[in-house]
Design an enzyme around this catalytic site. Structure first.
Site, PDB file in Angstrom:
ATOM      1  N   GLU A  87     120.825  24.299  26.958  1.00  0.00           N
ATOM      2  CA  GLU A  87     120.468  23.091  27.854  1.00  0.00           C
ATOM      3  C   GLU A  87     121.782  22.367  28.413  1.00  0.00           C
ATOM      4  O   GLU A  87     121.766  22.037  29.596  1.00  0.00           O
ATOM      5  CB  GLU A  87     119.532  22.057  27.113  1.00  0.00           C
ATOM      6  CG  GLU A  87     118.248  22.978  26.727  1.00  0.00           C
ATOM      7  CD  GLU A  87     118.226  23.690  25.559  1.00  0.00           C
ATOM      8  OE1 GLU A  87     119.279  23.484  24.766  1.00  0.00           O
ATOM      9  OE2 GLU A  87     117.160  24.354  25.468  1.00  0.00           O
ATOM     10  N   ASP A  92     109.732  18.492  27.283  1.00  0.00           N
ATOM     11  CA  ASP A  92     110.594  18.827  28.161  1.00  0.00           C
ATOM     12  C   ASP A  92     110.357  19.672  29.352  1.00  0.00           C
ATOM     13  O   ASP A  92     110.474  19.208  30.523  1.00  0.00           O
ATOM     14  CB  ASP A  92     111.961  19.745  27.192  1.00  0.00           C
ATOM     15  CG  ASP A  92     111.214  20.679  26.288  1.00  0.00           C
ATOM     16  OD1 ASP A  92     110.117  21.193  26.489  1.00  0.00           O
ATOM     17  OD2 ASP A  92     112.122  21.099  25.681  1.00  0.00           O
ATOM     18  N   ARG A 120     109.686  33.804  27.683  1.00  0.00           N
ATOM     19  CA  ARG A 120     110.704  34.813  27.326  1.00  0.00           C
ATOM     20  C   ARG A 120     110.292  36.201  27.694  1.00  0.00           C
ATOM     21  O   ARG A 120     110.791  36.941  28.405  1.00  0.00           O
ATOM     22  CB  ARG A 120     110.850  34.880  25.679  1.00  0.00           C
ATOM     23  CG  ARG A 120     111.412  33.336  25.253  1.00  0.00           C
ATOM     24  CD  ARG A 120     111.861  33.596  23.861  1.00  0.00           C
ATOM     25  NE  ARG A 120     111.821  32.363  23.099  1.00  0.00           N
ATOM     26  CZ  ARG A 120     112.448  32.093  21.993  1.00  0.00           C
ATOM     27  NH1 ARG A 120     113.492  32.747  21.727  1.00  0.00           N
ATOM     28  NH2 ARG A 120     112.536  30.911  21.527  1.00  0.00           N
ATOM     29  N   GLU A 168     105.884  30.335  24.118  1.00  0.00           N
ATOM     30  CA  GLU A 168     107.273  31.246  24.016  1.00  0.00           C
ATOM     31  C   GLU A 168     107.014  32.604  24.663  1.00  0.00           C
ATOM     32  O   GLU A 168     108.170  33.144  25.295  1.00  0.00           O
ATOM     33  CB  GLU A 168     107.339  31.412  22.491  1.00  0.00           C
ATOM     34  CG  GLU A 168     107.680  30.064  21.836  1.00  0.00           C
ATOM     35  CD  GLU A 168     108.960  29.502  22.003  1.00  0.00           C
ATOM     36  OE1 GLU A 168     109.862  30.044  22.702  1.00  0.00           O
ATOM     37  OE2 GLU A 168     109.320  28.495  21.630  1.00  0.00           O
ATOM     38  N   THR A 183     112.327  28.064  32.985  1.00  0.00           N
ATOM     39  CA  THR A 183     112.879  27.387  31.827  1.00  0.00           C
ATOM     40  C   THR A 183     113.451  28.179  31.199  1.00  0.00           C
ATOM     41  O   THR A 183     114.270  27.626  30.158  1.00  0.00           O
ATOM     42  CB  THR A 183     111.847  26.572  31.206  1.00  0.00           C
ATOM     43  OG1 THR A 183     112.451  25.682  30.306  1.00  0.00           O
ATOM     44  CG2 THR A 183     110.839  27.475  30.546  1.00  0.00           C
TER      45      THR A 183
END
Ligand SMILES: *[C@@H]1O[C@H](CO)[C@@H](O)[C@H](O)[C@H]1NC(C)=O
Ligand SMILES: *[C@@H]1O[C@H](CO)[C@@H](O)[C@H](O)[C@H]1NC(C)=O
Ligand SMILES: *[C@@H]1O[C@H](CO)[C@@H](O)[C@H](O)[C@H]1NC(C)=O
Length: 554
Positions: A449, A288, A161, A157, A537
């Site tokens: 998404e 994903d 980010r 994460e 992403t």
């Protein structure tokens, strides 16, 4: 792209349905025996695609009225960003996330101002210069060598980010301070690689102690979605060490034994580097963005590394053959396999709605027009998952059970941390709508998404229908999630009583991704041209590293 919410959700879901689970289980196996899973056979349709994109060529044949409409829509998205940012600035500046209902801020990510960092490049792109400079000054004052006492930092994460956010802003601005901070973040996170002898990162690091937190397993999204960020950092700093550690992780993911070519079980053992073959084969949470970075690593280095192309081609072929299914109502969707491909689950996650966009990007970059038809069909399903609810917002998970049937049992339970407080009394089991779409998890947590896929499909096909769909979604977001302060996640997309459905949460990806993709959907196509940039992403724009700058052998 975000696995935590999903994992916790499953925990909650299971708890609430515990009494029904045995019944489900028997029922579900009955279904499986009597019904063959209707796997889509790839019908290659020779669609003509305009093979130029990311240039202003597409704009020339759009009439001026449409250009004006797009400009107005783009400004409306910018106004939404101003509202979201103003809420964050007033009530949570420097905190991790705005809490839009209680009008405060949380430090859920260890107090790294994660919404601020994740939003930097969005502010820059939308020409919110004053806000951008103010945010940047805050970053200058930050110390990434510390987190809230006792907090364990999630490597995946914070790579996508924090590291991604700083690098994305640096790519647009070239302020050396941002690169210096990015390096500080990467050095702290890279400690995760000390937690496994086989070259995988472990899931958590103790930043204050500068130590990895050993975990027995890591999911493929965690091990395989840090490559773009670390490779970009190596290019920008000239130091190959970041690239080397993530390349090794990619190699472990590739060389471990797999039984189904192109599909990777969701979990790997961090001690022996082998897959857990009972884990799901899926495009959803936990998996994903691993599939996303196969293609995007190939693009980042300007098509220099064939192995990533080969990996993506194998996976997209396997996804089309094994995971894309057709509902009885005729919609294509992405299901998932459990238990070494013995149990098929007719359920699609909002998270998996990035995949149509990825397929479209692959169709373009690798000249695979045969993927575009499937991509367009999957995107339509994701759009319909929004369009067919009372609010126009899309559910977190939906299934394609037939009328009267219960949704499939949920059997992969985890006690992972809970990022979003689960509302009481949820979920209810709803009847399928006329498309057979049955909501399983009725929340909409401001996820990007679907609009991400609409953006890429628009850039690839030049079909204005994707702008119309994005505009519908934007209007639903405005109507139902806009609070007095910022925007709020939503409990039940089938209930139009907005105030009664707000969750006290605005995740950082709302400003980093959802609003950015909507803005880009209505922009001239030379803003973040996909010929020059690859989006991470978390929607951070990284410049494609041209062949002649690529130094791969060292
Ligand atoms: C998984 O399935 C494959 C192919 O069906 C089979 O060859 C393999 O032995 C199975 N592996 C395990 C661990 O069950
Ligand atoms: C909407 O929800 C709020 C909060 O739960 C409640 O007070 C209000 O009565 C509801 N309005 C309607 C029209 O149901
Ligand atoms: C790489 O090629 C581009 C386009 O031909 C050129 O503009 C650039 O200066 C080259 N860079 C290097 C490092 O040689």
């Amino acid at each position: 792209m975000f696995l935590v919410s999903r994992i916790s959700l499953r925990g909650i879901f299971f708890t609430l349905l515990a009494t029904l689970s045995l019944l489900y289980f028997m029922h579900f196996y009955g279904i499986l025996q009597s019904e063959r899973v209707d796997i889509m056979v790839d019908k290659v349709s020779q669609v003509k695609i305009p093979w130029t994109y990311g240039t202003s060529i597409g704009d020339s044949f759009r009439n001026s009225e449409l250009t004006l409409t797009n400009h107005k829509r783009q400004q409306a998205v910018r106004n939404a960003m101003q509202h979201a940012w103003a809420g964050y600035k007033t009530h949570a500046f420097g905190k991790d996330e705005l809490q839009p209902i209680s009008k405060g801020g949380n430090v859920r990510w260890g107090d790294w101002a994660i919404s601020l960092i994740d939003s930097l490049d969005t502010l820059k792109l939308m020409e919110m210069e004053e806000e951008y400079l103010e945010a940047k000054e805050f970053v200058r004052s930050m110390d990434f060598g510390r987190v809230t006492s006792g907090y364990m930092t999630q490597v995946f994460e914070m790579t996508i980010r924090a590291l991604g956010g700083l690098l994305g802003a640096y790519e647009l601005d070239e302020d050396p301070m941002l690169l210096k901070k990015a390096r500080e973040v990467a050095d702290v996170l890279a400690v995760a690689f000390e937690g496994s002898l086989v070259g995988l990162p472990v899931s958590y690091v103790d930043v204050n102690m500068k130590k990895p937190v050993p975990t027995a397993q890591v999911c493929i999204a965690e091990a395989g979605t840090i490559q773009l960020e670390f490779k970009k950092l190596s290019q920008l700093t000239g130091d190959p060490k970041y690239r080397k550690i993530v390349e090794r992780a990619s190699d472990v993911l590739e060389t471990a034994t797999k039984y189904h070519s192109g599909l990777y079980p969701m979990y790997l053992n961090t001690v022996n580097g082998q897959y857990d073959h009972s884990a799901s084969l899926s495009i959803g949470a936990g998996a994903d963005s691993f599939y996303e970075y196969q293609l995007k690593q190939y693009i980042l280095h300007d098509k220099a590394e064939e192995k990533y192309k080969d990996q993506y081609v194998a996976s997209v072929e396997a996804v089309k053959a094994k995971l894309v299914a057709k509902s009885d109502s005729g919609l294509l969707y992405l299901g998932q396999w459990r238990n070494n491909m013995t149990v098929f689950v007719r359920e699609m996650e909002h998270l998996a709605c990035f995949y149509p966009g990825l397929m479209a990007l692959g169709a373009q970059v690798l000249d695979r027009p045969q993927d575009l038809t499937v991509a367009e069909e999957l995107a339509r399903t994701c759009y319909l998952s929004y369009k067919t609810t009372a609010t126009g917002l899309g559910p977190e998970t939906f299934s394609f059970s037939e009328p009267g049937q219960l949704p499939p049992a949920i059997d992969d339970i985890s006690d992972d941390i809970l990022p979003v407080a689960a509302p009481l009394g949820y979920p209810k089991i709803f009847q399928p709508n006329k498309y057979g779409i049955t909501p399983v998890d009725t929340r909409y947590i401001l996820r990007p998404e679907t609009v991400e896929s609409l953006f890429i499909l628009y850039r690839v096909t030049d079909d204005p229908k994707y702008q119309e769909w994005g505009w519908d979604i934007f209007n639903a977001i405005e109507k139902h999630t806009k609070a007095e302060v910022g925007y709020a996640a939503y409990v039940n997309v089938h209930d139009v009583n907005s105030t009664g459905n707000w969750i006290d949460s605005m995740e950082s990806f709302f400003m980093a991704e959802t609003l950015k993709y909507l803005y880009l959907l209505f922009s001239p196509t030379d803003l973040i041209s996909l010929d020059e940039f690859v989006l991470s992403t978390e929607a951070h724009p990284f410049r494609i590293i041209k062949n002649n700058e690529t130094v791969l052998a060292d």
